[in-house]
Design an enzyme around this catalytic site. Structure first.
Site, PDB file in Angstrom:
ATOM      1  N   CYS A 143      31.624  25.352  32.988  1.00 43.43           N
ATOM      2  CA  CYS A 143      32.462  24.592  32.065  1.00 43.43           C
ATOM      3  C   CYS A 143      32.639  23.159  32.545  1.00 43.43           C
ATOM      4  CB  CYS A 143      33.823  25.272  31.905  1.00 43.43           C
ATOM      5  SG  CYS A 143      34.919  24.429  30.741  1.00 43.43           S
ATOM      6  N   CYS A 186      38.600  32.157  30.911  1.00 43.14           N
ATOM      7  CA  CYS A 186      39.284  31.759  29.677  1.00 43.14           C
ATOM      8  C   CYS A 186      38.969  32.670  28.510  1.00 43.14           C
ATOM      9  CB  CYS A 186      38.902  30.318  29.324  1.00 43.14           C
ATOM     10  SG  CYS A 186      39.301  29.844  27.619  1.00 43.14           S
TER      11      CYS A 186
END
Length: 384
Positions: free
Chosen positions: A107, A204
């Protein structure tokens, strides 16, 4: 100086934004929306694969409250498809191979310090800023990534794949303060939406779900044998060899034989999970590994030290290592003292004192010059 700060809806980025404003920067906040279950189901061509449990809308509401209280403008940008393509698909591809990837590193590499960073530069901002616990040091015109003051929270591990040139235009306001101080500042500012908010943990897109259940939506489970590598005997059944990681001791369901037991290897082709008993943990220990796709955070590769330290997983104690470069992005990393549970697919991150000097993906793990996983597979077969 104009700064675009990533505001996540958590306490760290909130205090980072406040500190930047206090220091006199021209601050604009931006909330990145990277995961949406319904939108991703459409991308996947399966709109009913699972229910939406990702709390991003609540995070956005919290970020909006913080921005309003601080008197700062807030932008919102969607990177859902980019996250799906560059982070999530890579995550799944690695798991299919029986490897253990780190989506937080992906990410940062592909979203926060690629798409978000480039957007900031295109809009005329001078720098980006985040709430990471990290710091920088500029010396002789080069900006090094360095550890934060709060060693317990240091997040340089997750930043090891960010392009080195980007740290010259990145601010880490929390680099020189510790987490309790961050909480104190948030409470003092009456940022109720984030001051006591629980830190985000885990991955996440999985959130509060059971990891194995979530992964089975994309990588269907296939039961197989759990084999004691020391006896070659089948002692239990697993739910899918892809769902386990090296060193894992919980969730193995080996309750009928006294343990603890540890995952030590996988035969992905034959769908066999190899474990060892606590008395034979030597199967977990390696003395070298091959690291590829190394992103060096140095001005010149001639600065790569022969001896330094490494972390083979986040929060691990620094391990003394010797680096033997193979080419510009590969190296053999030796640690004769041996280290437990060095895992293919995870990241080896290198440190020279306070400096984070790079990191790459662990491709093979060795014990006495032999590929450890192959050694385990052969041992299990020989004894069966």
């Amino acid at each position: 100086m104009k700064v675009l700060v990533g505001l996540s809806g958590g306490v760290d980025s909130a205090v980072a934004a406040y500190l930047l404003k206090k220091q006199g920067y021209d601050v604009t906040c931006c909330f990145m929306r990277n995961w949406d279950s319904y939108a991703n189901n459409d991308i996947a061509g399966n709109p009913t694969i699972f229910d939406d449990q990702c709390p991003q809308e609540q995070d956005y509401a919290d970020a909006k409250k913080v921005a309003d209280q601080l008197g700062l403008p807030l932008q919102r940008v969607d990177y859902i498809k980019e996250y799906w393509d560059d982070v999530f698909q890579t995550f799944l591809s690695e798991y299919k191979k029986g490897r253990t990837p780190n989506p937080d590193i992906l990410c940062n590499k592909y979203i926060k310090f690629d798409k978000f960073y480039e957007r900031a530069m295109d809009l005329g901002f001078d720098c980006v800023a985040t709430g990471h616990y990290a710091d920088t040091l500029t010396k002789n015109g080069f900006t090094y990534l360095t550890r934060s003051k709060d060693q317990n929270k240091d997040q340089t591990y997750f930043l090891c794949q960010v392009g080195a040139e980007k740290f010259a235009h990145t601010l880490f306001p929390l680099g020189k303060i510790e987490k309790p101080e961050v909480r104190r500042i948030a409470a003092e500012l009456h940022l109720e939406s984030v001051a006591s908010k629980k830190d985000s943990t885990g991955i996440c897109f999985i959130g509060e779900r059971n990891f194995r259940e979530f992964l089975s939506n994309y990588l269907p489970s296939q039961e197989g044998d759990i084999v004691d590598v020391d006896t070659g005997k089948v002692i239990a059944r697993h739910m899918g060899v892809l769902y386990y990681t090296i060193g894992q001791r919980k969730g193995l369901n080996i309750n009928h034989i006294k343990g603890p037991w540890f995952v030590v290897g996988k035969d992905v082709q034959k769908n066999i999970l190899f474990v060892c008993h606590t008395s034979r943990r030597s199967w977990l220990h390696s003395d070298a590994c091959l690291v590829k796709d190394i992103n060096w955070l140095l001005p010149d590769q001639n600065e790569i030290p022969e001896h330094c330290t490494a972390k083979f997983r986040y929060r691990q104690k620094d391990q003394d290592i010797q680096i033997e470069p193979i080419d510009e992005t590969s190296a053999l990393v030796r640690y004769p003292q041996t280290v437990a549970s060095v895992t293919v697919g995870q990241e080896a991150v290198f440190y020279d004192g306070m400096k984070c000097i790079g990191g790459g993906t662990i491709e093979q793990v060795y014990q006495d010059g032999v590929d450890l996983n192959e050694k385990i597979i052969q041992a299990g077969e020989v004894r069966s």
